[in-house]
Design a protein around this motif. Structure first.
Motif, PDB file in Angstrom:
ATOM      1  N   GLU A  99      11.481  -8.209  -7.377  1.00  0.00           N
ATOM      2  CA  GLU A  99      10.570  -7.910  -6.360  1.00  0.00           C
ATOM      3  C   GLU A  99      11.589  -7.493  -5.099  1.00  0.00           C
ATOM      4  OE1 GLU A  99       8.175 -11.117  -5.476  1.00  0.00           O
ATOM      5  OE2 GLU A  99       6.877 -10.759  -7.111  1.00  0.00           O
ATOM      6  N   SER A 153       7.097  -1.399  -1.357  1.00  0.00           N
ATOM      7  CA  SER A 153       7.410  -2.823  -1.478  1.00  0.00           C
ATOM      8  C   SER A 153       6.789  -3.630  -2.640  1.00  0.00           C
ATOM      9  CB  SER A 153       7.103  -3.476  -0.045  1.00  0.00           C
ATOM     10  OG  SER A 153       7.219  -5.002  -0.278  1.00  0.00           O
ATOM     11  N   ILE A 154       7.524  -4.069  -3.345  1.00  0.00           N
ATOM     12  CA  ILE A 154       6.986  -5.031  -4.505  1.00  0.00           C
ATOM     13  C   ILE A 154       7.189  -6.422  -4.157  1.00  0.00           C
ATOM     14  CG2 ILE A 154       6.931  -5.360  -7.129  1.00  0.00           C
ATOM     15  CD1 ILE A 154       8.186  -2.547  -7.224  1.00  0.00           C
ATOM     16  N   LYS A 155       5.988  -7.174  -3.892  1.00  0.00           N
ATOM     17  CA  LYS A 155       6.106  -8.600  -3.407  1.00  0.00           C
ATOM     18  C   LYS A 155       4.720  -9.262  -4.104  1.00  0.00           C
ATOM     19  CE  LYS A 155       9.088  -7.950   0.506  1.00  0.00           C
ATOM     20  NZ  LYS A 155       8.868  -7.970   2.069  1.00  0.00           N
ATOM     21  N   LYS A 156       4.899 -10.318  -4.832  1.00  0.00           N
ATOM     22  CA  LYS A 156       3.871 -11.270  -5.173  1.00  0.00           C
ATOM     23  C   LYS A 156       2.971 -10.425  -6.111  1.00  0.00           C
ATOM     24  CE  LYS A 156       4.250 -14.266  -1.207  1.00  0.00           C
ATOM     25  NZ  LYS A 156       3.494 -15.156  -0.154  1.00  0.00           N
TER      26      LYS A 156
END
Length: 273
Positions: A99, A153-156
């Motif tokens: 992430e 953005s790559i998050k959760k």
């Protein structure tokens, strides 16, 4: 010679990735190293792409090899002189394991068509349209490098790009969408873990810089430019109609009113006689 350079790996990179699933369930084996710019970033080529839900060989072209590419340094010329294209929508799958913040950089150059509205297509990222109606010639002209820079953005378990959010399942799906004008294409692409500030910039183009300055001036001068444009676009039909209020004729009416006021009492008196 393979014309696609779509795996860009940095020797001291934070995000390391390789091509996704290939034909017959195997791995796409990149071609031998084709280009290593002086910045120490490696490009590899692939002759396969995902189209209509399956992996297949796509078209390649090195037509631009005979042309110098403006805005590109000498070491990166080949990236813009060669390309992959398809007669239908096509794309690539790129696995992302970590992430964080990423930037997708798409490299283009129009080396064939010499006017706009000849090749126009969209680019989708996991279903999100991140580039709409891309007309490379209209953007920068002929044989000129053009980069589309798309931060994400790559998050959760979520992918956020250009204000939109979707579920992320571990792979980026980059699609070049067939439009009404010719075939979609890509010269090179890479994904960098970081921000837009980490992306190497193209060389300045005097013609493009002047055009952008002119556009900024037009935007700044809102009041006058809008008024001038409105007057310019106004359609005149027949001769101009005289303005009835252009001159003040009230002074001519006073003698007439006095005469009329004298005439009425006189007429009344004569009638009584």
């Amino acid at each position: 010679m393979l014309a696609a350079f779509w795996t860009r790996q940095r020797r001291a990179q934070a995000a390391r990735w390789s091509p996704g699933a290939g034909p017959r369930g195997g791995k796409v084996q990149p071609a031998a190293l084709l280009h290593a710019p002086v910045r120490g970033w490696l490009f590899k080529g692939s002759d396969t792409s995902r189209s209509r839900g399956r992996w297949e060989i796509i078209g390649s072209s090195d037509y631009g090899m005979k042309l110098p590419i403006l805005r590109s340094n000498a070491e990166d010329q080949i990236l813009y002189q060669t390309e992959r294209y398809n007669e239908e929508t096509f794309g690539y799958e790129v696995p992302i394991k970590e992430e964080g913040d990423y930037v997708l950089v798409l490299k283009f150059a129009e080396v064939y068509f010499a006017q706009s509205q000849q090749k126009v297509f969209d680019v989708r990222l996991n279903g999100h349209v991140v580039v709409k109606d891309l007309d490379i010639f209209d953007r920068v002209g002929h044989s000129t490098a053009h980069d589309e820079i798309i931060p994400m953005s790559i998050k959760k378990g979520k992918l956020s790009v250009q204000g939109e959010v979707s579920t992320f399942t571990g792979k980026l799906h980059i699609e070049f969408v067939k439009g009404y004008y010719d075939n979609p294409k890509i010269c090179a692409l890479y994904i960098l873990q970081g921000t837009v500030e980490d992306v190497p910039k193209l060389q300045p183009h005097p013609g493009l810089e002047k055009k952008e300055e002119d556009d900024d001036e037009d935007d700044y001068d809102d009041g006058s430019s809008v008024k001038k444009q409105a007057n310019k676009n106004r359609v005149q039909s027949g001769p101009r109609t005289p303005n009835p209020y252009a001159s003040d004729n009230s002074s001519l009416m006073f003698p007439i009113l006095v005469a009329f006021g004298v005439f009425i009492p006189t007429l009344f008196c004569l009638c009584r006689l």
